[in-house]
Write a protein that holds these residues in place. Structure first.
Motif, PDB file in Angstrom:
ATOM      1  N   UNK A 205      16.835  44.391   3.817  1.00 42.14           N
ATOM      2  CA  UNK A 205      17.584  45.728   4.204  1.00 42.14           C
ATOM      3  C   UNK A 205      18.506  46.254   4.269  1.00 42.14           C
ATOM      4  N   UNK A 206      17.698  45.817   5.759  1.00 42.81           N
ATOM      5  CA  UNK A 206      18.833  46.068   7.195  1.00 42.81           C
ATOM      6  C   UNK A 206      19.653  43.780   7.044  1.00 42.81           C
ATOM      7  N   UNK A 207      19.432  43.442   7.054  1.00 44.24           N
ATOM      8  CA  UNK A 207      20.691  41.933   6.621  1.00 44.24           C
ATOM      9  C   UNK A 207      21.288  42.976   6.126  1.00 44.24           C
ATOM     10  N   UNK A 208      21.027  42.676   4.629  1.00 49.27           N
ATOM     11  CA  UNK A 208      21.785  44.025   3.600  1.00 49.27           C
ATOM     12  C   UNK A 208      22.850  45.052   4.380  1.00 49.27           C
ATOM     13  N   UNK A 405      25.463  61.220  11.758  1.00 51.47           N
ATOM     14  CA  UNK A 405      24.512  61.074  10.393  1.00 51.47           C
ATOM     15  C   UNK A 405      24.286  59.504  10.762  1.00 51.47           C
ATOM     16  N   UNK A 406      25.344  58.409  10.773  1.00 57.34           N
ATOM     17  CA  UNK A 406      24.864  57.686  11.369  1.00 57.34           C
ATOM     18  C   UNK A 406      24.642  56.749  12.374  1.00 57.34           C
ATOM     19  N   UNK A 407      24.420  57.643  13.224  1.00 53.07           N
ATOM     20  CA  UNK A 407      23.786  57.275  15.104  1.00 53.07           C
ATOM     21  C   UNK A 407      22.875  57.391  14.967  1.00 53.07           C
ATOM     22  N   UNK A 408      21.642  58.742  14.901  1.00 55.82           N
ATOM     23  CA  UNK A 408      20.622  58.858  14.045  1.00 55.82           C
ATOM     24  C   UNK A 408      19.911  58.463  13.360  1.00 55.82           C
ATOM     25  N   UNK A 409      20.247  57.857  11.848  1.00 48.56           N
ATOM     26  CA  UNK A 409      19.845  57.048  11.385  1.00 48.56           C
ATOM     27  C   UNK A 409      19.683  55.408  11.354  1.00 48.56           C
ATOM     28  N   UNK A 410      20.274  54.648  12.581  1.00 52.78           N
ATOM     29  CA  UNK A 410      21.022  53.559  12.631  1.00 52.78           C
ATOM     30  C   UNK A 410      20.184  53.468  13.999  1.00 52.78           C
ATOM     31  N   UNK A 417      16.746  51.380   4.211  1.00 55.23           N
ATOM     32  CA  UNK A 417      17.487  51.185   3.552  1.00 55.23           C
ATOM     33  C   UNK A 417      18.339  50.605   4.527  1.00 55.23           C
ATOM     34  N   UNK A 418      18.528  51.037   5.387  1.00 53.51           N
ATOM     35  CA  UNK A 418      19.890  51.231   6.300  1.00 53.51           C
ATOM     36  C   UNK A 418      20.668  52.586   6.795  1.00 53.51           C
ATOM     37  N   UNK A 419      21.725  52.315   6.979  1.00 58.44           N
ATOM     38  CA  UNK A 419      22.432  53.554   6.482  1.00 58.44           C
ATOM     39  C   UNK A 419      23.913  53.105   6.292  1.00 58.44           C
ATOM     40  N   UNK A 420      24.762  52.349   6.635  1.00 57.54           N
ATOM     41  CA  UNK A 420      25.639  51.918   6.554  1.00 57.54           C
ATOM     42  C   UNK A 420      26.662  52.286   4.750  1.00 57.54           C
ATOM     43  N   UNK A 421      26.070  51.918   3.326  1.00 57.22           N
ATOM     44  CA  UNK A 421      25.826  52.622   2.084  1.00 57.22           C
ATOM     45  C   UNK A 421      26.148  53.472   2.748  1.00 57.22           C
ATOM     46  N   UNK A 422      25.407  54.840   2.707  1.00 56.88           N
ATOM     47  CA  UNK A 422      24.819  56.299   2.859  1.00 56.88           C
ATOM     48  C   UNK A 422      25.789  57.219   3.970  1.00 56.88           C
ATOM     49  N   UNK A 423      26.216  56.211   4.824  1.00 59.17           N
ATOM     50  CA  UNK A 423      26.953  57.064   5.772  1.00 59.17           C
ATOM     51  C   UNK A 423      28.630  57.278   5.364  1.00 59.17           C
ATOM     52  N   UNK A 424      28.770  55.486   4.386  1.00 57.97           N
ATOM     53  CA  UNK A 424      30.540  56.274   3.739  1.00 57.97           C
ATOM     54  C   UNK A 424      30.263  56.897   2.931  1.00 57.97           C
ATOM     55  N   UNK A 425      29.310  56.967   2.080  1.00 58.90           N
ATOM     56  CA  UNK A 425      29.501  58.200   0.920  1.00 58.90           C
ATOM     57  C   UNK A 425      28.913  59.460   1.657  1.00 58.90           C
ATOM     58  N   UNK A 426      27.947  59.285   2.502  1.00 59.01           N
ATOM     59  CA  UNK A 426      28.119  61.338   3.073  1.00 59.01           C
ATOM     60  C   UNK A 426      29.494  61.420   3.925  1.00 59.01           C
ATOM     61  N   UNK A 427      29.989  60.715   4.293  1.00 57.41           N
ATOM     62  CA  UNK A 427      31.177  60.902   5.004  1.00 57.41           C
ATOM     63  C   UNK A 427      32.392  61.674   3.877  1.00 57.41           C
ATOM     64  N   UNK A 428      32.156  60.796   2.781  1.00 62.65           N
ATOM     65  CA  UNK A 428      33.307  60.686   2.051  1.00 62.65           C
ATOM     66  C   UNK A 428      33.405  62.070   1.053  1.00 62.65           C
ATOM     67  N   UNK A 429      31.223  62.591   1.171  1.00 61.04           N
ATOM     68  CA  UNK A 429      31.691  63.684   0.408  1.00 61.04           C
ATOM     69  C   UNK A 429      31.925  64.904   1.374  1.00 61.04           C
TER      70      UNK A 429
END
Length: 453
Positions: A205-208, A405-410, A417-429
């Protein structure tokens, strides 16, 4: 001196006219292929094995690249439609003055990226020269690398496009030969069954997450080049396919070489050229890797200069190229300190940039319905993108919360499960909700949405 300056590129932040659009599908494909078949991507793949099984690493690279390249291609489409460079385009979401922050962040990050790659290119050039002559001087070759980068970039995007076509062909040929030799000389079954590290630092997951973040890192530059594409559809296809193939070749090569080198009992190193040399590809690999890094650093320097010009739009193109070039030359000499923070730097990019482009994509495709007035973004005569004294507060709220959000969960509480994709959706919403609640959606002109052709 005046005659020399007149030969330099005169690239600017104005929307690209149809007459200046020179990139078709192949040019776009070649550009993004050459940009990403680069030593840092090879290095990334090397770090995945033996923490992950080889086959798992390959699937992670394929799936992560395929997902990460979607927003990359969509962002590039905005550049093709509007003819605007990336940071100028962010004015539409962040405001005329608000876009200064993304521009500064982008310039700083691209300088850091150039430092890392210039050092690795210097290593490759040093190996090639040492192999041929016996002379070795890594700092000198790092400096010469960046001088070459500045010398190419200063002539503008046309020189960049020409270089990328040549390098992409060379990298395809080299990678084909290397993969063929590796898989005919060694048993692939042993690679598939290689023993995984007992205490792996990188999970699947981290590699992803790292692969996705690597794709996202190019979003800050994609419009700088795709603004010269003739067709939106062909530019998207060229960007998407070029990036995925490049990631698979580069990261896959890194994972493969790392796996075989472990099986052969070779000493691990962060310089892939040394490992390839033990397979008989040292000199050729060093030369091609050097050229690939030069091509990528040319793109990084070009984008850093365009970002600078978004803040200081009256400056001639060659001046920021020269100034930032000097900074990259000096910083690249930090050497070992750069490599010790390689993955942290990639994750930092994700923290800083993913929220920005989540906001941009939501703004363009959802809130503004795919309509931007490119001339007003540059000239600010109609005031469509002034918001609150030139700053869109909703965008800044979304950016700060998304980056937090990205900083805390990185870094503070890393997610499994990593934070990149979650950060993308959270920021957009958050941005969409803030714009709706604040009723700050500006009226858009009735622009005809025609594909550039």
């Amino acid at each position: 001196m005046a005659q020399l300056v007149n030969q330099f590129g005169n690239d600017n932040i104005r929307p690209t006219s149809k007459n200046d659009r020179t990139m078709g599908f192949f040019s776009t494909f070649a550009l993004w292929l050459a940009a990403n078949v680069v030593i840092t991507s090879v290095l990334t793949g090397m770090f995945f094995v033996p923490d992950l099984p080889w086959s798992t690493a390959i699937w992670v690279i394929i799936i992560g690249s395929a997902i990460g390249a979607i927003p990359l291609a969509l962002t590039g489409r905005i550049g093709t439609r509007t003819g605007l460079s990336t940071m100028v385009m962010t004015r539409a979401a962040f405001g005329q003055r608000g876009a200064i922050l993304p521009s500064i962040v982008n310039t700083v990050v691209l300088i850091g990226w150039s430092w890392i790659q210039a050092y690795l290119a210097g290593l490759s050039l040093n190996y090639a020269v040492s192999f041929a002559t016996g002379y070795s001087n890594i700092p000198l070759f790092v400096i010469l690398t960046q001088f070459l980068v500045v010398g190419i970039t200063i002539y503008g995007h046309r020189k960049v496009e020409g270089l990328e076509k040549i390098v992409s062909i060379g990298m395809l040929l080299l990678s084909t030969v290397v993969f063929f030799q590796l898989f005919t000389r060694y048993e692939i079954g042993s690679l598939i069954t290689i023993q995984v590290a007992q205490n792996p630092e990188i999970s699947a997951i981290i590699a992803f997450d790292i692969v996705v973040a690597t794709a996202f890192s190019w979003m800050s530059s994609v419009c700088d080049f795709n603004r010269y594409a003739k067709s939106e559809t062909k530019a998207m296809a060229g960007t998407y396919l070029g990036y995925i193939l490049a990631s698979l070749i580069a990261m896959g090569l890194g994972a493969t070489v790392s796996g075989f080198s472990i099986l052969a009992g070779m000493e691990q190193t962060y310089d892939p050229t040394l490992l390839l040399a033990q397979y008989g590809f040292g000199f050729v690999a060093a030369v091609v890797v050097f050229l690939s890094v030069v091509s990528t650093n040319v793109m990084a320097l070009y984008s850093a200069s365009m970002s600078f010009m978004n803040v200081f739009s009256k400056v001639s193109f060659w001046k920021p190229v020269a100034a930032i070039g000097v900074i990259t030359i000096l910083g690249a000499l930090l050497q070992e300190a750069l490599m010790a923070s390689f993955f942290d730097f990639i994750l930092l990019i994700a923290t800083l940039f993913i929220p920005i482009f989540a906001i941009v994509l939501v703004d363009f495709f959802i809130i503004k319905k795919g309509n931007y007035d490119a001339d007003d973004i540059v000239e600010d005569t109609k005031g469509l993108y002034r918001y609150q004294n030139g700053i869109n507060i909703s965008a800044y709220i979304a950016y700060v919360l998304g980056a937090a959000f990205a900083y805390v969960f990185t870094y503070v509480a890393p997610l499994s499960i990593g934070s990149s994709i979650l950060t993308f959706f959270v920021s957009g919403i958050i941005y969409w909700a803030a714009m709706k609640l604040s009723n700050q959606i500006p009226e858009q002109p009735d622009l005809t949405k025609k594909e550039v052709s």
